[in-house]
Design an enzyme around this catalytic site. Structure first.
Site, PDB file in Angstrom:
ATOM      1  N   GLU A 313       0.842  -1.218   0.000  1.00  0.00           N
ATOM      2  CA  GLU A 313       0.000   0.000   0.000  1.00  0.00           C
ATOM      3  C   GLU A 313       0.869   1.257   0.000  1.00  0.00           C
ATOM      4  O   GLU A 313       0.558   2.226  -0.681  1.00  0.00           O
ATOM      5  CB  GLU A 313      -0.947   0.006   1.208  1.00  0.00           C
ATOM      6  N   HIS A 316       2.127   2.330  -3.424  1.00  0.00           N
ATOM      7  CA  HIS A 316       1.135   2.964  -4.307  1.00  0.00           C
ATOM      8  C   HIS A 316       1.218   4.498  -4.252  1.00  0.00           C
ATOM      9  O   HIS A 316       0.704   5.165  -5.146  1.00  0.00           O
ATOM     10  CB  HIS A 316      -0.282   2.530  -3.938  1.00  0.00           C
ATOM     11  N   TYR A 388      -1.307  -8.631 -11.139  1.00  0.00           N
ATOM     12  CA  TYR A 388      -0.344  -8.173 -10.139  1.00  0.00           C
ATOM     13  C   TYR A 388       0.984  -8.898 -10.297  1.00  0.00           C
ATOM     14  O   TYR A 388       2.057  -8.292 -10.349  1.00  0.00           O
ATOM     15  CB  TYR A 388      -0.884  -8.457  -8.731  1.00  0.00           C
TER      16      TYR A 388
HETATM   17 ZN   LIG Z   1      -2.435  -2.612  -4.951  1.00  0.00          ZN
END
Ligand SMILES: [Zn+2]
Length: 467
Positions: A313, A316, A388
């Site tokens: 996170e 990001h 991903y």
């Molecule tokens: Zn993500």
């Protein structure tokens, strides 16, 4: 710096490719064409108990087409009661009428607004906010047991404010939220002021870097604040329920070290601060917003189970938030780099080479159906784990091709060039080609790698250094 960004980043649609038609292929939602929103000033009141939201959204716009009418995105649960327009430089702008249908707010002006005008719309609205049903789950404003959260990727923003909800339309924001004490309000950006009057407190936040609407968030709950950074560094904070204080300290013990590592590898942290919110409720997955991330109480066990996602996170903030997407089919640029950042964290913190992580996930991918093109996975599969993992493997393949020092030099250049804007794969490819040229790696090798990993369904061979 702010004025600069405002003028260079907000005057135009940020993508380099033409706008693909009139509808977003991935969300199925019509674009709101003809104008840019330069800034949003959202002044909202939220009552926690009855889950009631009322507010005025003031949008500053300019138009690149003459506008007799225009649309914005707004969920039907939010009803508009009044819109006041204001022109500038001698132009009078007047709203003749408006209506809401099909998730759009449709505004008709009394007279056509000439091209290249600046004007503002003050939109008064109210309702009982609820998440928007989407193929990616219920997203947007969500009532909690004792508060609220907003997590909007990809189309949840209209659940709480009228907006031009597309990732390549970034704008500046002022977000002012008034709610009942003792609830805390955490929003993107920096806290400008906090004023208590009677039983309510008004929290005013300013977002000084352009932000995509899906990354705007409001977090309301009975939270205490924990400082997680050393003095002098980028402030890193956690907002957590009091009873989770100790386990959150344990779980986020390395958050500031992660930020330091990514700063070294990718370049300066793009925003003024970083916050993590832990809700009292359990959440299926952690969620990113600009300058903050949201975790559920179930992610805080005090045993580092979720270290991987805490790293993911944070990354990001570079990949997804500062470097935004022009369109949703490029989602691998966000998730591939975020997943690769997990491997980089373990490479540095635990001595586990990213090559080992890559190998493990390569073997898993090899056992999965190979029917996905990650440069255009389709809306149903845009958050598929293969996007991903294969995205991360693509990044690894580039690192193996260039070698460590040139790869990270290339990456820092790409991140700096795209900061606070939007990027497309071609922007990354350009930097890779540039770096490859200095190493006398033939252009064709880069192009072959690119096509094999991104544009074909079959899994290429595992990346090996050039012979
Ligand atoms: Zn993500």
């Amino acid at each position: 710096m702010l004025g600069n960004i405002f003028h260079t980043m907000n005057n135009r649609r940020l993508r380099s490719t033409p706008i693909p038609g009139t509808r977003d292929d991935y969300t199925g939602i019509d674009f709101n064409l003809g104008f840019h929103v330069r800034s949003y000033h959202l002044d909202i009141n939220y009552r926690v108990g009855p889950n009631n939201l009322s507010g005025i959204a003031t949008l500053h716009l300019d138009n690149w087409k003459p506008l007799a009418s225009m649309t914005l995105d707004l969920a039907p649960s939010m009803r508009v009661t009044r819109i006041t327009a204001q022109g500038s430089a001698g132009h009078t702008v007047k709203v003749a009428r408006f209506r809401q249908s099909g998730g759009k707010l449709r505004i008709t002006f009394a007279q056509e607004i000439p091209v290249d005008s600046e004007f503002s719309l003050a939109i008064r609205y109210a309702g009982t906010p609820r998440p928007i049903r989407s193929p990616w789950g219920d997203i947007g404003w969500e009532e909690l047991e004792n508060g609220a959260l907003v997590a909007s990727q990809p189309i949840g923003a209209p659940s709480w404010f009228p907006c031009d909800d597309t990732p390549d339309e970034k704008a500046l924001y002022e977000i002012v939220v008034t709610t009942d004490n003792p609830h805390v309000v955490a929003v993107n950006g920096s806290l400008v002021s906090k004023k208590t009057a009677g039983s309510c407190t008004t929290w005013h936040y300013r977002v000084g870097h352009p932000m995509a609407s899906y990354l705007a968030t409001v977090q309301i709950g009975e939270y205490i604040q924990l400082g997680l950074s050393a003095p002098g560094d980028i402030p890193v904070r956690a907002w957590v329920p009091a009873e989770l204080r100790e386990s959150a300290r344990e779980e986020f013990a390395d958050q500031a070290r992660m930020l330091a590592l990514y700063t070294e590898l990718f370049g300066p942290y793009p925003f003024n601060s970083y916050s993590v919110i832990v809700t009292e409720d359990e959440l299926e997955i952690p969620l990113e917003a600009q300058g903050l991330s949201v975790f559920g109480s179930n992610h805080i066990q005090g045993d580092r189970t979720w270290e991987r996602l805490i790293a993911h996170e944070l990354s990001h903030q570079w990949f997804g938030n500062s470097l935004g997407l022009a369109q949703w089919n490029d989602i691998w640029l966000n998730e591939g780099f975020a997943c690769y950042s997990e491997w980089l964290w373990f490479e540095h913190s635990a001595g586990r080479p990213a090559d080992d992580s890559a190998r493990e996930h390569y073997d898993e991918l090899a056992a999965e159906p190979q029917d996905l093109i990650i440069s255009d996975p389709g809306p149903r599969d845009m958050f598929d784990d293969r996007v991903y993992k294969r995205g991360a493997l693509t990044v690894h393949a580039l690192r193996v091709l260039l070698g460590d020092a040139p790869f990270f030099r290339m990456l820092r250049r790409y991140v700096a060039a795209g900061a606070h804007s939007v990027v497309e794969p071609v922007d990354l490819k350009r930097e890779v080609l540039l770096e490859a040229a200095t190493l006398e790696i033939p252009e064709q090798e880069v192009k072959d790698l690119w096509r094999a990993w991104l544009h074909q369904p079959e899994l290429p061979r595992f990346p090996e250094p050039r012979g």
